[in-house]
Write an enzyme that holds these catalytic residues in place. Sequence first.
Site, mmCIF file in Angstrom:
data_model
loop_
_atom_site.group_PDB
_atom_site.id
_atom_site.type_symbol
_atom_site.label_atom_id
_atom_site.label_comp_id
_atom_site.label_asym_id
_atom_site.label_seq_id
_atom_site.Cartn_x
_atom_site.Cartn_y
_atom_site.Cartn_z
ATOM 1 N N ASP A 67 0.899 -1.396 0.056
ATOM 2 C CA ASP A 67 0.061 0.106 -0.143
ATOM 3 C C ASP A 67 0.956 0.997 0.046
ATOM 4 O OD1 ASP A 67 0.794 -0.405 2.701
ATOM 5 O OD2 ASP A 67 -1.576 -0.510 3.186
ATOM 6 N N ASN A 136 -7.674 -4.266 14.677
ATOM 7 C CA ASN A 136 -9.104 -4.398 14.118
ATOM 8 C C ASN A 136 -8.810 -5.405 13.145
ATOM 9 O OD1 ASN A 136 -7.803 -2.492 11.781
ATOM 10 N ND2 ASN A 136 -9.760 -1.548 12.185
HETATM 11 C C1 F6R Z 1 1.328 -1.555 5.845
HETATM 12 C C2 F6R Z 1 0.495 -2.561 6.636
HETATM 13 C C3 F6R Z 1 -0.409 -2.297 7.851
HETATM 14 C C4 F6R Z 1 0.053 -2.875 8.707
HETATM 15 C C5 F6R Z 1 -0.907 -2.737 10.089
HETATM 16 C C6 F6R Z 1 0.055 -3.125 11.704
HETATM 17 O O1 F6R Z 1 1.640 -1.922 5.226
HETATM 18 O O2 F6R Z 1 -0.295 -2.366 5.336
HETATM 19 O O3 F6R Z 1 -1.327 -3.184 7.681
HETATM 20 O O4 F6R Z 1 0.369 -4.099 8.529
HETATM 21 O O5 F6R Z 1 -1.519 -1.942 10.428
HETATM 22 O O6 F6R Z 1 1.161 -2.521 11.409
HETATM 23 P P1 F6R Z 1 2.205 -2.084 12.594
HETATM 24 O O7 F6R Z 1 3.251 -3.323 11.745
HETATM 25 O O8 F6R Z 1 3.042 -1.034 12.642
HETATM 26 O O9 F6R Z 1 1.911 -2.639 14.184
#
Ligand code: F6R
Length: 248
Positions: A67, A136
């Site tokens: 993304d 979530n």
């Molecule tokens: C990042 C992504 C998000 C993260 C998720 C967890 O490219 O696609 O979905 O993987 O928000 O974020 P962290 O790892 O920072 O807890």
Amino acid sequence: MLASIRADYDAISIEGARIVAELVRKKPDCVLGFATGSSPLKLYQELIRMHREEGLDFSKVTTFNLDEYVGLPPSHDQSYHYFMWENLFKHINVDSRYVHIPAGMADDIEEQCEWYEERIDEVGGIDLQILGIGENGHIAFNEPGSSLGSRTRIKTLTEKTRQGNARFFGSMDQVPKYAITMGIGTIMEAWRLLLLASGKKKAQAIKDTLEGPISAMVPATIVQMHQHATLLIDEDAASMLTVDWQLD
Ligand code: F6R
């Protein structure tokens, strides 16, 4: 689906890097899917170490990121382009021509999304996709309610996500309102999924993902349907599980 519970963040990161490195050695021209955020950071550091100390070669690897924010230039320190180059790509010998991150500055975002899907197809699909998970249960920017068959597209960020990110941008006005994200259907077509989860804050999402019913309201639950999904979970993230998942 294989759930592997390890002591802590370091342990899941080292195991994750081992799995990625094994694929890169076996198939030097493999296609890797990357995520940003804190979950894969240590895994990336371990890949950098393996590149430096063991000569792990990324020169033929193709990459696709999940993304990117719409409207942030690659030079912006909160863009996912910036994150990937700072935290991984500039430290390994990846060929920039083989790196794909959605172009959040594209004039025609819809065309960019279609192009991204086509590129993934052209290279024969993603061999291994790394994923984090939101509290979530979101994966990539597929928030609760996203269609389980969705493809790469533009998504409006939820107020909660924007508020959560405001601290990185100075003020709420500067937080992007939209992002380009691979869809859940796109992610599910990767040959292998590697989902990393660490910390108590992820415990509910991991419980739902492993033990809950499959639901668009918890997008990560779809990984139950994947043939080769490995969940690397630390003990804190596993703390709400009731079924005795494989402990190794
Ligand atoms: C990042 C992504 C998000 C993260 C998720 C967890 O490219 O696609 O979905 O993987 O928000 O974020 P962290 O790892 O920072 O807890």
